[in-house]
Design a protein around this motif. Structure first.
Motif, PDB file in Angstrom:
ATOM      1  N   UNK A   4       0.899  -1.162   0.046  1.00 32.03           N
ATOM      2  CA  UNK A   4      -0.086  -0.096  -0.084  1.00 32.03           C
ATOM      3  C   UNK A   4       0.908   1.111   0.153  1.00 32.03           C
ATOM      4  N   UNK A   5       0.696   2.018  -1.074  1.00 36.19           N
ATOM      5  CA  UNK A   5       1.669   3.101  -1.082  1.00 36.19           C
ATOM      6  C   UNK A   5       0.742   4.394  -0.552  1.00 36.19           C
ATOM      7  N   UNK A  21       5.756   2.924   1.287  1.00 33.65           N
ATOM      8  CA  UNK A  21       5.029   1.656   0.953  1.00 33.65           C
ATOM      9  C   UNK A  21       5.099   0.646   2.126  1.00 33.65           C
ATOM     10  N   UNK A  22       4.025   0.292   2.357  1.00 33.73           N
ATOM     11  CA  UNK A  22       3.737  -0.520   3.772  1.00 33.73           C
ATOM     12  C   UNK A  22       3.375  -2.033   3.196  1.00 33.73           C
ATOM     13  N   UNK A  23       4.001  -2.937   3.349  1.00 35.32           N
ATOM     14  CA  UNK A  23       3.976  -4.282   3.070  1.00 35.32           C
ATOM     15  C   UNK A  23       3.530  -5.145   4.070  1.00 35.32           C
ATOM     16  N   UNK A  90       3.185  11.932 -11.843  1.00 35.50           N
ATOM     17  CA  UNK A  90       3.052  10.519 -12.197  1.00 35.50           C
ATOM     18  C   UNK A  90       2.088   9.666 -11.105  1.00 35.50           C
ATOM     19  N   UNK A  91       1.653   8.569 -11.699  1.00 37.72           N
ATOM     20  CA  UNK A  91       1.309   7.551 -10.380  1.00 37.72           C
ATOM     21  C   UNK A  91       2.647   6.802 -10.025  1.00 37.72           C
ATOM     22  N   UNK A  92       2.589   6.694  -8.671  1.00 37.28           N
ATOM     23  CA  UNK A  92       3.863   6.150  -8.249  1.00 37.28           C
ATOM     24  C   UNK A  92       3.402   4.816  -7.562  1.00 37.28           C
ATOM     25  N   UNK A 118      -1.357  -0.246  -5.644  1.00 31.84           N
ATOM     26  CA  UNK A 118      -2.291   0.181  -6.104  1.00 31.84           C
ATOM     27  C   UNK A 118      -1.668   1.519  -6.721  1.00 31.84           C
ATOM     28  N   UNK A 119      -0.743   1.915  -6.018  1.00 32.43           N
ATOM     29  CA  UNK A 119      -0.172   3.452  -6.696  1.00 32.43           C
ATOM     30  C   UNK A 119      -0.849   4.545  -5.984  1.00 32.43           C
TER      31      UNK A 119
END
Length: 126
Positions: A4-5, A21-23, A90-92, A118-119
């Motif tokens: 999740x970004x 970014x959490x994993x 942009x979408x990251x 998901x960006x």
């Protein structure tokens, strides 16, 4: 596996922003985590990668401006972005690949990563 970004925003040129970014759902320490971006009408572009052994890799387009870091205790990878330009809009995305499957010289290739978030979108504009 879930990534999740967060952190997307509107930033002025020359500004800074940090994405996270959490994993979850996998053993984070075993994975390399990469950051990518995709602007409208363009292909997804690899930016940086943090390997599980602490090594970091950057593409020339962001070297010196972006810094990737990881916090294994909190299953999080960050992308610190400085000196932002309108073309950084942009979408990251963050993405994960098991380090045993990972080839450092291919860190910027999207198809090397089986797991994606998901960006998060951000815009650099005055």
């Amino acid at each position: 596996v879930q990534l999740v970004e967060s952190g997307g925003d509107l930033v002025q040129p020359g500004g800074s922003l940090r994405l996270a970014c959490v994993a979850s759902g996998f053993t984070f320490d075993y994975y390399a985590i990469g950051w990518f971006r995709q602007a409208p009408g363009k292909e997804r572009e690899g930016l940086a990668c943090s390997n599980n052994d602490g090594q970091q890799y950057y593409t020339d387009s962001v070297k010196g401006r972006f810094t990737i870091s990881r916090d294994n205790a909190n299953n999080t990878v960050y992308l610190q972005m400085n000196s932002l330009k309108p073309e950084d809009t942009a979408e990251y995305f963050c993405a994960a690949v098991l380090s045993d499957w990972y080839t450092p010289n291919r860190f910027d290739l999207p198809w090397e990563y089986p797991y994606w978030g998901q960006g998060t979108q951000f815009t650099v504009s005055s």
